[in-house]
Design an enzyme around this catalytic site. Structure first.
Site, mmCIF file in Angstrom:
data_model
loop_
_atom_site.group_PDB
_atom_site.id
_atom_site.type_symbol
_atom_site.label_atom_id
_atom_site.label_comp_id
_atom_site.label_asym_id
_atom_site.label_seq_id
_atom_site.Cartn_x
_atom_site.Cartn_y
_atom_site.Cartn_z
ATOM 1 C CG ASP A 1 -1.875 1.147 1.284
ATOM 2 O OD1 ASP A 1 -1.800 2.049 0.416
ATOM 3 O OD2 ASP A 1 -2.722 1.164 2.208
ATOM 4 C CE1 TYR B 1 -7.592 11.634 -7.956
ATOM 5 C CE2 TYR B 1 -8.418 13.332 -9.442
ATOM 6 C CZ TYR B 1 -7.752 12.134 -9.235
ATOM 7 O OH TYR B 1 -7.260 11.434 -10.303
ATOM 8 C CB ALA C 1 -5.690 19.312 -2.130
ATOM 9 C CE LYS D 1 -4.188 11.986 -8.877
ATOM 10 N NZ LYS D 1 -3.184 10.947 -9.189
ATOM 11 C CG ASN E 1 -1.255 4.657 -12.841
ATOM 12 O OD1 ASN E 1 -1.863 5.486 -13.499
ATOM 13 N ND2 ASN E 1 -1.834 3.512 -12.473
#
Length: 240
Positions: free
Chosen positions: A59, A152, A154, A156, A86
């Site tokens: 993880d 999300y 923030a 990225k 990714n």
């Protein structure tokens, strides 16, 4: 064959990247958190193309587990030529309804994952004294923001900032660091997206394909891209 570690490669964009790279003569090192059966299917496919099909399972939000797995892999195989970051998650909600756990899980996976994966790999790549490539998957949400995706977006956007800073540090080491920022791509990640509304924002009037993102990643790994670093390449059908 140049080994390239690809996190989150059991499906979607990561799977497309792995297969594309194997066809181009790279040796993808596959990774998943849970879906090992799906990853084995990808491994079988790339082995048929001549790749080794190494599999890693951890993880990326778990710093200790990530470091242990990648350190052991480097000790056995040496530094990778490339790393494609990714793996990531989304957990959308309007900001007033966003729960603490939704914020924490997305930031810990998507943004902390950048640090957790690269920390055990960058120094070995530098010490190898060969050209290297690091490619981080961001998102159009990290470039322009998106309603209901404060967490999300923030994460990225943070990846873009981190990649740009790391690119400056590694440039003299001949290791390039770039981001690829997909728009709306046909993967499981867009399930639940209101397709008609999303389509209105795309001048090309279609969703992207994972293979179209994979093609950009392959180019950034190539020798032809050796002078490209600190960039964000968007694959979004003209959304921005």
């Amino acid at each position: 064959m140049k080994k390239v570690i690809i996190t989150g490669s059991s499906r979607g964009i990561g799977r497309a990247i792995a297969i594309n790279l194997a066809r181009a003569g790279y040796d993808p090192v596959l990774h998943c958190v849970k879906n090992r059966d799906a990853l084995k299917s990808v491994a079988d496919e790339i082995r048929s193309l001549g790749a080794t099909g190494d599999i890693l399972q951890f993880d990326i939000a778990d710093r200790a587990a990530t470091q242990a797995a990648l350190t052991a892999w480097v000790e056995a195989n040496g530094a990778p030529f490339g790393v494609v970051l990714n793996a990531g998650i989304a957990d959308d909600a309007p900001f007033p309804g966003l729960e603490d756990d939704q914020w924490d899980r997305v930031l810990r996976t998507d943004l902390d994952g950048f640090y957790n994966v690269l920390k055990p790999l960058v120094l070995p790549m530098v010490q190898a004294r060969t050209r290297g490539r690091i490619i981080a998957l961001s998102s159009i949400s990290g470039v322009i923001g998106n309603r209901g995706q404060t967490n999300y977006s923030a994460a990225k956007a943070g990846i873009i900032g981190a990649a740009k800073a790391l690119a400056v540090e590694l440039a003299r080491r001949n290791i390039t660091v770039n981001c690829v920022a997909p728009g709306v791509i046909e993967t499981e990640m867009i399930e639940g997206v209101f397709a008609e509304e999303a389509m209105k924002m795309i001048p090309m009037r279609r969703f992207g394909k994972p293979e179209e993102v994979a093609a950009v990643v392959k180019f950034l790994l190539s020798e032809e891209a050796a002078y490209i670093t600190r960039q964000v390449i968007q694959v979004n059908g003209g959304m921005f």
